[in-house]
Design an enzyme around this catalytic site. Sequence first.
Site, PDB file in Angstrom:
ATOM      1  N   PHE A 119     -40.349  14.994  55.738  1.00 14.97           N
ATOM      2  CA  PHE A 119     -39.292  15.691  56.478  1.00 14.97           C
ATOM      3  C   PHE A 119     -39.173  17.146  56.005  1.00 14.97           C
ATOM      4  CE2 PHE A 119     -34.477  16.227  55.909  1.00 14.97           C
ATOM      5  CZ  PHE A 119     -34.328  16.991  57.060  1.00 14.97           C
TER       6      PHE A 119
ATOM      7  N   ASP B 159     -50.632  15.147  50.618  1.00 19.29           N
ATOM      8  CA  ASP B 159     -49.695  14.043  50.856  1.00 19.29           C
ATOM      9  C   ASP B 159     -50.482  12.745  50.960  1.00 19.29           C
ATOM     10  OD1 ASP B 159     -47.674  12.301  52.222  1.00 19.29           O
ATOM     11  OD2 ASP B 159     -46.557  14.184  52.355  1.00 19.29           O
ATOM     12  N   ASN B 160     -49.915  11.642  50.444  1.00 18.16           N
ATOM     13  CA  ASN B 160     -50.589  10.344  50.607  1.00 18.16           C
ATOM     14  C   ASN B 160     -49.975   9.538  51.758  1.00 18.16           C
ATOM     15  OD1 ASN B 160     -48.175   9.552  49.536  1.00 18.16           O
ATOM     16  ND2 ASN B 160     -49.038   8.298  47.887  1.00 18.16           N
TER      17      ASN B 160
ATOM     18  N   ASP C 110     -52.934  11.118  46.613  1.00 12.03           N
ATOM     19  CA  ASP C 110     -51.777  10.693  45.819  1.00 12.03           C
ATOM     20  C   ASP C 110     -51.674  11.646  44.627  1.00 12.03           C
ATOM     21  OD1 ASP C 110     -50.047   9.562  43.990  1.00 12.03           O
ATOM     22  OD2 ASP C 110     -50.862   7.546  44.159  1.00 12.03           O
ATOM     23  N   VAL C 111     -50.619  12.478  44.602  1.00 10.57           N
ATOM     24  CA  VAL C 111     -50.541  13.520  43.567  1.00 10.57           C
ATOM     25  C   VAL C 111     -50.170  12.959  42.191  1.00 10.57           C
ATOM     26  CG1 VAL C 111     -50.088  15.382  45.224  1.00 10.57           C
ATOM     27  CG2 VAL C 111     -48.156  14.226  44.104  1.00 10.57           C
TER      28      VAL C 111
ATOM     29  N   TYR D 285     -35.146   7.046  40.634  1.00  6.31           N
ATOM     30  CA  TYR D 285     -35.220   8.345  41.328  1.00  6.31           C
ATOM     31  C   TYR D 285     -34.544   9.417  40.480  1.00  6.31           C
ATOM     32  CZ  TYR D 285     -34.536  11.741  45.161  1.00  6.31           C
ATOM     33  OH  TYR D 285     -34.518  12.866  45.957  1.00  6.31           O
TER      34      TYR D 285
ATOM     35  N   LYS E  96     -36.436  12.595  38.499  1.00  7.38           N
ATOM     36  CA  LYS E  96     -36.158  14.008  38.773  1.00  7.38           C
ATOM     37  C   LYS E  96     -35.636  14.726  37.532  1.00  7.38           C
ATOM     38  CE  LYS E  96     -37.126  14.203  43.260  1.00  7.38           C
ATOM     39  NZ  LYS E  96     -38.094  15.118  43.872  1.00  7.38           N
TER      40      LYS E  96
ATOM     41  N   THR F 258     -29.602  16.723  52.918  1.00  3.93           N
ATOM     42  CA  THR F 258     -30.072  17.587  54.008  1.00  3.93           C
ATOM     43  C   THR F 258     -30.538  16.718  55.171  1.00  3.93           C
ATOM     44  OG1 THR F 258     -30.683  19.279  52.425  1.00  3.93           O
ATOM     45  CG2 THR F 258     -31.757  19.403  54.568  1.00  3.93           C
TER      46      THR F 258
HETATM   47  P1  NAD Z   1     -39.800  12.359  52.783  1.00  2.07           P
HETATM   48  O1  NAD Z   1     -39.924  10.932  52.369  1.00  2.07           O
HETATM   49  O2  NAD Z   1     -39.711  12.661  54.247  1.00  2.07           O
HETATM   50  O3  NAD Z   1     -40.994  13.226  52.195  1.00  2.07           O
HETATM   51  C1  NAD Z   1     -41.629  12.947  50.994  1.00  2.07           C
HETATM   52  C2  NAD Z   1     -43.125  13.161  51.184  1.00  2.07           C
HETATM   53  O4  NAD Z   1     -43.787  12.945  49.930  1.00  2.07           O
HETATM   54  C3  NAD Z   1     -43.719  12.167  52.174  1.00  2.07           C
HETATM   55  O5  NAD Z   1     -44.544  12.835  53.099  1.00  2.07           O
HETATM   56  C4  NAD Z   1     -44.546  11.237  51.289  1.00  2.07           C
HETATM   57  O6  NAD Z   1     -45.629  10.638  51.974  1.00  2.07           O
HETATM   58  C5  NAD Z   1     -44.942  12.164  50.164  1.00  2.07           C
HETATM   59  N1  NAD Z   1     -45.299  11.489  48.910  1.00  2.07           N
HETATM   60  C6  NAD Z   1     -44.541  10.603  48.209  1.00  2.07           C
HETATM   61  N2  NAD Z   1     -45.215  10.202  47.107  1.00  2.07           N
HETATM   62  C7  NAD Z   1     -46.406  10.867  47.113  1.00  2.07           C
HETATM   63  C8  NAD Z   1     -47.508  10.906  46.230  1.00  2.07           C
HETATM   64  N3  NAD Z   1     -47.560  10.150  45.122  1.00  2.07           N
HETATM   65  N4  NAD Z   1     -48.563  11.711  46.536  1.00  2.07           N
HETATM   66  C9  NAD Z   1     -48.550  12.484  47.651  1.00  2.07           C
HETATM   67  N5  NAD Z   1     -47.513  12.491  48.519  1.00  2.07           N
HETATM   68  C10 NAD Z   1     -46.456  11.693  48.254  1.00  2.07           C
HETATM   69  O7  NAD Z   1     -38.529  12.944  52.022  1.00  2.07           O
HETATM   70  P2  NAD Z   1     -37.827  14.383  52.119  1.00  2.07           P
HETATM   71  O8  NAD Z   1     -36.416  14.166  52.482  1.00  2.07           O
HETATM   72  O9  NAD Z   1     -38.651  15.309  52.905  1.00  2.07           O
HETATM   73  O10 NAD Z   1     -37.845  14.829  50.583  1.00  2.07           O
HETATM   74  C11 NAD Z   1     -38.781  15.769  50.094  1.00  2.07           C
HETATM   75  C12 NAD Z   1     -38.452  16.148  48.662  1.00  2.07           C
HETATM   76  O11 NAD Z   1     -37.144  16.725  48.601  1.00  2.07           O
HETATM   77  C13 NAD Z   1     -38.445  14.964  47.692  1.00  2.07           C
HETATM   78  O12 NAD Z   1     -38.992  15.377  46.464  1.00  2.07           O
HETATM   79  C14 NAD Z   1     -36.982  14.646  47.537  1.00  2.07           C
HETATM   80  O13 NAD Z   1     -36.709  14.050  46.294  1.00  2.07           O
HETATM   81  C15 NAD Z   1     -36.348  16.028  47.656  1.00  2.07           C
HETATM   82  N6  NAD Z   1     -34.941  15.952  48.113  1.00  2.07           N
HETATM   83  C16 NAD Z   1     -34.639  15.704  49.435  1.00  2.07           C
HETATM   84  C17 NAD Z   1     -33.305  15.631  49.828  1.00  2.07           C
HETATM   85  C18 NAD Z   1     -32.902  15.422  51.260  1.00  2.07           C
HETATM   86  O14 NAD Z   1     -31.697  15.391  51.550  1.00  2.07           O
HETATM   87  N7  NAD Z   1     -33.800  15.315  52.215  1.00  2.07           N
HETATM   88  C19 NAD Z   1     -32.285  15.769  48.869  1.00  2.07           C
HETATM   89  C20 NAD Z   1     -32.647  15.980  47.546  1.00  2.07           C
HETATM   90  C21 NAD Z   1     -33.977  16.092  47.182  1.00  2.07           C
END
Ligand code: NAD
Length: 315
Positions: free
Chosen positions: A12, A32-33, A57-58, A146, A150, A176
């Site tokens: 997202f 991205d994985n 996979d990072v 989680y 972090k 968000t």
């Molecule tokens: P999301 O799940 O849509 O995106 C996360 C992405 O990371 C996905 O595309 C997933 O496939 C990829 N991913 C996960 N593990 C992986 C790995 N080992 N190797 C490669 N890719 C991997 O979530 P998001 O809401 O877009 O969140 C993105 C980041 O922002 C995250 O780190 C999350 O902790 C942080 N965050 C988001 C929010 C929010 O409100 N959306 C709030 C706080 C923090």
Amino acid sequence: MKTAVVTGGAGFLGSHLCERLVAEGMRVVAVDNLVTGKRENLRALDGSPAFSFLLHDVSRPFTIAGPVDYVLHFASPASPIDYLELPIQTLKVGSLGTHNGLGLAKAKGARFLLASTSEVYGDPLVHPQPESYWGNVNPVGPRGVYDEAKRFAEAMVMAYHRVHGLDTRIVRIFNTYGPRMRPRDGRVVPAFLQQALTGRPLTVFGDGSQTRSFCYVDDLIEGIYRLLLSAQTDPVNIGNPHEMTILEFAETIRAAVGGDSEIVFEPLPVDDPKTRQPDISLAREVLGWEPRISLDEGIRRTLDYFREVLARDQA
Ligand code: NAD
Ligand code: UDP
């Protein structure tokens, strides 16, 4: 032309970030994985010579050919139902994934930006939450995977900054929402929107008195972009201080959708934070940033997206 590597680029937030960085004239590599992300989130960038995608996979080491100027580490399951289903992967991407991203940044002499979270404050005892608050986290509860990943990631970033002199940034992202959230990712915005659009009851957990403060994705990306280009190495909260109870939020969504879904109450998940509101004084001061998009406008834009996705699903 600067090069940015965005881990979690198909998610997202990551996909919106990749689009913004390309629009700013950067070459962008999304890594991205696809564990929770979707390749189609990046469709708008396919065909752009400035963009490429690496399926990886990072939590396993990786490198990128050629110079890299920025590494932005966004990979991590982010929805409570995702990280409760993937607890070990979440711990690994927060620890090993962060370490690998830092290693890449160090090898390339790049600036590193960590996507951290308001969850580092846990169930906060200070309200609203300034960056100076150390948090109230249960390390052994189900959400600990989680929150602690972090917190560890932040500690690792600061160690690389202090020991190796790496140029680092940490953004603490508060709730968000916006287009490209998965309708079934379990977070409250997609959950309520999908329920209201399909005429099903809105599931409020607990009595709905817990609060959250919702930021529209475009505002968040603007804040992150400003942080990336700033000189601010200490963590910065980015979020919208407009706080409301989850029950009020359910009523807002129901009114926006215009249906007559009932509101039902379900058990509150373990360790669900009771309040959350960012103190954004620092972002205002050092980035000149504050959110611009109202909840009504953000919900309207997100609703358009969910209507489209649901129509596609039914076709
Ligand atoms: P999301 O799940 O849509 O995106 C996360 C992405 O990371 C996905 O595309 C997933 O496939 C990829 N991913 C996960 N593990 C992986 C790995 N080992 N190797 C490669 N890719 C991997 O979530 P998001 O809401 O877009 O969140 C993105 C980041 O922002 C995250 O780190 C999350 O902790 C942080 N965050 C988001 C929010 C929010 O409100 N959306 C709030 C706080 C923090
Ligand atoms: N929530 C809810 N109904 C749902 C999903 C979530 O009442 O269907 C509540 C959840 O218990 C929390 C808030 O909404 O209090 C925000 O949840 P979300 O999963 O979006 O993010 P969190 O802030 O908990 O990480």
